[in-house]
Design a protein around this motif. Structure first.
Motif, PDB file in Angstrom:
ATOM      1  N   TYR A  67       0.837  -1.204   0.000  1.00 34.67           N
ATOM      2  CA  TYR A  67       0.000   0.000   0.000  1.00 34.67           C
ATOM      3  C   TYR A  67       0.870   1.251   0.000  1.00 34.67           C
ATOM      4  N   ALA A  68       1.899   1.269   0.871  1.00 34.83           N
ATOM      5  CA  ALA A  68       2.793   2.432   0.965  1.00 34.83           C
ATOM      6  C   ALA A  68       3.530   2.646  -0.345  1.00 34.83           C
ATOM      7  N   GLU A  69       3.986   1.559  -0.958  1.00 34.72           N
ATOM      8  CA  GLU A  69       4.704   1.627  -2.233  1.00 34.72           C
ATOM      9  C   GLU A  69       3.818   2.178  -3.336  1.00 34.72           C
ATOM     10  N   ALA A  73      -2.343   5.962   1.530  1.00 29.22           N
ATOM     11  CA  ALA A  73      -2.037   6.423   2.878  1.00 29.22           C
ATOM     12  C   ALA A  73      -2.206   5.292   3.878  1.00 29.22           C
ATOM     13  N   VAL A  74      -1.155   4.976   4.611  1.00 31.02           N
ATOM     14  CA  VAL A  74      -1.215   3.919   5.621  1.00 31.02           C
ATOM     15  C   VAL A  74      -1.670   4.549   6.939  1.00 31.02           C
ATOM     16  N   SER A  75      -2.964   4.578   7.149  1.00 31.30           N
ATOM     17  CA  SER A  75      -3.551   5.171   8.340  1.00 31.30           C
ATOM     18  C   SER A  75      -3.776   4.111   9.402  1.00 31.30           C
ATOM     19  N   ARG A  76      -4.128   4.540  10.579  1.00 27.85           N
ATOM     20  CA  ARG A  76      -4.448   3.604  11.651  1.00 27.85           C
ATOM     21  C   ARG A  76      -5.598   2.689  11.240  1.00 27.85           C
ATOM     22  N   LEU A  77      -6.606   3.277  10.578  1.00 31.83           N
ATOM     23  CA  LEU A  77      -7.748   2.481  10.138  1.00 31.83           C
ATOM     24  C   LEU A  77      -7.313   1.387   9.166  1.00 31.83           C
ATOM     25  N   LEU A  78      -6.424   1.730   8.228  1.00 27.88           N
ATOM     26  CA  LEU A  78      -5.943   0.746   7.265  1.00 27.88           C
ATOM     27  C   LEU A  78      -5.140  -0.354   7.949  1.00 27.88           C
ATOM     28  N   VAL A  79      -4.309   0.027   8.924  1.00 28.34           N
ATOM     29  CA  VAL A  79      -3.534  -0.962   9.680  1.00 28.34           C
ATOM     30  C   VAL A  79      -4.478  -1.930  10.390  1.00 28.34           C
ATOM     31  N   GLU A  80      -5.488  -1.370  11.059  1.00 27.04           N
ATOM     32  CA  GLU A  80      -6.433  -2.203  11.804  1.00 27.04           C
ATOM     33  C   GLU A  80      -7.190  -3.149  10.878  1.00 27.04           C
ATOM     34  N   GLU A  81      -7.654  -2.633   9.730  1.00 29.01           N
ATOM     35  CA  GLU A  81      -8.398  -3.459   8.783  1.00 29.01           C
ATOM     36  C   GLU A  81      -7.515  -4.559   8.180  1.00 29.01           C
ATOM     37  N   THR A  82      -6.248  -4.230   7.933  1.00 27.18           N
ATOM     38  CA  THR A  82      -5.336  -5.221   7.361  1.00 27.18           C
ATOM     39  C   THR A  82      -5.097  -6.369   8.335  1.00 27.18           C
ATOM     40  N   VAL A  83      -4.953  -6.043   9.618  1.00 30.03           N
ATOM     41  CA  VAL A  83      -4.787  -7.079  10.638  1.00 30.03           C
ATOM     42  C   VAL A  83      -6.045  -7.935  10.734  1.00 30.03           C
TER      43      VAL A  83
END
Length: 326
Positions: A67-69, A73-83
Motif C-alpha cells: 500500500y505504501a509503495e 495512505a497507511v492510516s491507523r484504520l488501514l492498519v487495523e483493517e489489514t490485521v
C-alpha cells in the motif's frame, strides 16, 4: 523462547515514513494488535515474539508495504483493517470513509492517551460538524472545549492521513500583529500567544513528537498576519481567538482555503480585545454567513464548560450581571 525475524522493506524515504507513521506510531499500533515487539531501523523491520505471531506480522507488514509503495495512505484504520482481514482470510480492506463516520464516541489522536471524548451534546455536534463540513465556526465562552476538540480533530485527521499538515493560527493583538520589535526568532516571538494551542496538543501527544512534527513542518504555528498570500491545500487549519480578528483579517484568512482543507475558527464574542471602533471579524462572519451551506456554526454555552465547576458559576454570574446592565 521468543523468536526474531528481520523483514526488509526497501522503500524510498516518503513511502517508508508512510509505512512507519508519525514517530513510528503505525509500528507501535501493530505491536498492540499483534502481541509482538517491532523495531524499525531504516528499511529493515525487526519483529520479536512467538513464531506464529511473527508470521502474522510479516504478512501484515508485506501487505502494508505494498500500500505504501503504491502511494496509499497507511492510516491507523488501514492498519487495523489489514490485521483483521489477515485473521479472517485475505480480503481487500474496505474503502476508507473515515470523515463520514460519526465521532461522538471519541477520537483516537495518539498512543499516549485514551480517546478524546466529547462531554456534552453541543460538543458531540461540534465534532460531527467538523467532520462533515469544510469551514466550521465554534463560538462560546472559555472552557467549553472549542479549541481542545478542534485540535483533537486536527490530530485525528493527520493521523488518518486525511490531511498532510496542521496549521495553528492566532491573531496577536497585544503585539500589534507586527512582532518585529519583539526579541528572538519568529518561534520565540509567537510562542506565548500560541501557548493555549500548545497546551491542548501536549495533553494529547508527547512533547517530543510535537516538536518533531513542527521541525518537519507537519505542524505549523503562525500569527494570522503571516497567512496573507498563501493557499492552504490538504491542511487542517485552526484559527483560535478569532474574536480578535478584524473584518479584513477574517476575509483574508477564509480566502486561504485550498483543496481538501478544513478550517475551524474558534472564538468568544464576549472577550474582544480590538481597539474601540474596530468591528470583530468573528461577529461580522456570524452576520453574513448564516444560512450558507458551505459554512457552519456551532455554539456553546456555560453548560458546555469542561473546567472546574466553579468556572461555570463564575460565567453565569458575569452573564447575569451583563443582562442586568443592559
Amino acid at each position: 523462547m521468543l523468536d526474531s525475524k528481520k523483514i526488509s522493506v526497501n522503500l524510498h524515504k516518503e513511502a517508508l515514513f508512510n509505512l512507519y507513521g508519525i514517530a513510528d506510531e503505525n509500528l507501535r499500533f501493530l505491536e498492540r494488535l499483534l502481541g509482538v515487539e517491532i523495531v524499525g531501523r531504516n528499511d529493515v523491520i525487526i519483529v520479536n515474539g512467538r513464531r506464529k505471531d511473527i508470521s502474522r506480522a510479516e504478512r501484515v507488514i508485506e501487505k502494508l508495504k505494498k500500500y505504501a509503495e503504491g502511494g496509499k495512505a497507511v492510516s491507523r484504520l488501514l492498519v487495523e483493517e489489514t490485521v483483521e482481514n489477515d485473521k479472517a482470510g485475505d480480503r481487500e480492506p474496505l474503502p476508507e470513509n473515515t470523515a463520514k463516520q460519526g465521532k461522538s464516541a471519541g477520537l483516537l489522536v495518539s498512543s499516549k492517551r485514551d480517546l478524546v471524548r466529547p462531554k456534552t451534546k453541543n460538543q458531540e455536534k461540534y465534532i460531527q460538524t467538523i467532520f462533515d463540513n469544510q469551514i466550521v465556526f465554534g463560538i462560546g465562552p472559555a472552557g467549553t472545549g472549542k479549541t481542545y476538540l478542534a485540535t483533537a480533530a486536527g490530530l485525528y485527521f493527520l493521523r488518518e492521513k486525511l490531511v498532510e499538515r496542521i496549521v495553528l493560527v492566532r491573531p496577536v493583538v497585544e503585539a500589534g500583529e507586527n512582532l518585529g520589535f519583539l526579541p528572538g526568532d519568529l518561534k520565540e516571538k509567537i510562542d506565548p500567544y500560541l501557548r493555549p494551542l500548545f497546551d491542548a496538543i501536549y495533553d494529547m501527544i508527547e512533547p517530543r513528537i510535537f516538536h518533531e512534527l513542527v521541525e518537519n513542518e507537519i505542524i505549523e504555528v503562525a500569527p494570522l498576519a503571516y497567512m496573507r498570500g498563501r493557499t492552504l491545500n490538504k491542511s487542517f487549519v485552526i484559527l483560535d481567538e478569532a474574536q480578535n480578528t478584524t473584518v479584513d483579517q477574517m476575509k483574508m484568512f477564509l480566502t486561504r482555503t485550498g483543496n481538501d482543507s478544513k478550517l475551524v475558527i474558534t472564538g468568544d464574542i464576549t472577550q474582544i480585545d480590538l481597539p474601540v471602533g474596530k468591528k470583530s471579524g468573528l461577529i461580522h462572519a456570524t452576520e453574513i454567513f448564516q444560512g450558507m451551506d458551505e459554512v457552519k456554526f456551532s455554539y456553546f454555552g456555560t453548560e458546555d464548560v469542561s473546567r472546574a465547576e466553579v468556572v461555570k458559576r463564575i460565567l453565569d454570574a458575569y452573564e447575569k450581571y451583563d443582562k442586568n446592565e443592559k
